[in-house]
Design an enzyme around this catalytic site. Structure first.
Site, short mmCIF file in Angstrom:
data_model
loop_
_atom_site.label_atom_id
_atom_site.label_comp_id
_atom_site.label_asym_id
_atom_site.label_seq_id
_atom_site.Cartn_x
_atom_site.Cartn_y
_atom_site.Cartn_z
N ASP A 188 0.81 -1.21 0.00
CA ASP A 188 0.00 0.00 0.00
C ASP A 188 0.85 1.27 0.00
O ASP A 188 0.38 2.34 0.35
CB ASP A 188 -0.93 0.00 1.22
N CYS B 65 5.20 -0.52 2.36
CA CYS B 65 5.74 -1.87 2.54
C CYS B 65 7.11 -1.87 3.23
O CYS B 65 7.39 -2.73 4.07
CB CYS B 65 5.80 -2.62 1.23
N HIS C 38 8.75 -3.94 -4.20
CA HIS C 38 8.15 -4.34 -2.93
C HIS C 38 9.20 -4.87 -1.97
O HIS C 38 10.20 -5.48 -2.38
CB HIS C 38 7.11 -5.43 -3.20
#
Length: 230
Positions: free
Chosen positions: A98, A101, A207
């Site tokens: 979101d 991370c 990520h």
């Protein structure tokens, strides 16, 4: 650049060649992973996660995020990272994608919960503001603009914030990465010896997750899926 006509390579041939090259890269990585896995199985007792520290690490240079990889590159990077996790007997505790991370993953490592990410972000931003001279040279914008941007919930963390985290929490931050040229990066505190280790996985520019040895991984519910990639 690929051009058609006059004996030059056509666009279709270029696309095919690029695809073939990408496929060969994946095959090379798979073979390397297989060999490493067999060698570790011969020598070690299965507890290979702790032995990542014996690998040569890439020198860490704090930097802001670069461009998001293409869909094809991102898929190859993800596959490479998954193979490395398998080789070293590690697993990811996945955190929500979101925009928080990096901070969620750090929170999980320090507090065994990703839900303290707001406090982690706040501490890192305080570190940036209080020790401007340590980080300003790595930021290609007004430094005040940078740390105010980084203070916003949902703003992606980067390798400058990782360095600030290592300094703030007196931690050696260990990244298992998806980079082709190295799988391991160590981020050391600049002002003193580390008092703890924090382990993260890093899917290049996309990520971060929290990292554990398989036997130590906590059981948690999967986070809700977020469309944070594209």
């Amino acid at each position: 650049m690929c051009r058609g006509g006059n004996g030059n390579q056509s666009v279709g041939e270029c696309s095919s060649s690029t695809s073939m090259s990408s496929h060969l890269d994946v095959e090379d990585d798979r073979m390397i992973a297989l060999v490493l896995s067999e060698e570790y199985a011969k020598v070690h007792d299965g507890s290979v996660g702790r032995r990542l520290t014996n690998l040569a690490s890439m020198p860490h240079v704090p930097r802001i995020n670069s461009r998001i990889p293409t869909t094809n590159d991102a898929s190859l990077d993800q596959q490479r990272l998954l193979e490395r996790l398998n080789v070293y007997g590690l697993c990811e505790v996945k955190v929500s994608g979101d925009g928080n991370c990096l901070f969620r993953a750090l929170s999980d490592q320090m507090y065994r919960s990703p839900e303290y990410h707001k406090h982690v972000r706040k501490d890192i931003v305080k570190q940036l503001k209080s020790h401007r001279s340590l980080y300003e040279g790595y930021v290609p914008m007004r430094f005040k603009t940078y740390y105010k941007k980084m203070a916003k919930l949902g703003e992606w963390g980067d390798h400058v914030t990782l360095q600030a985290a290592a300094d703030k929490f007196a931690a050696k931050i260990c990244l298992l990465t998806s980079f082709r040229d190295t799988c391991f990066i160590e981020i050391m505190p600049q002002l003193g010896a580390p008092r703890r280790e924090l382990w993260l996985s890093f899917w290049r520019e996309v990520h971060y997750n929290s990292l554990y040895e398989l036997r130590d991984a906590p059981f948690r519910h999967k986070p809700k899926k977020k469309h944070w990639l594209f």
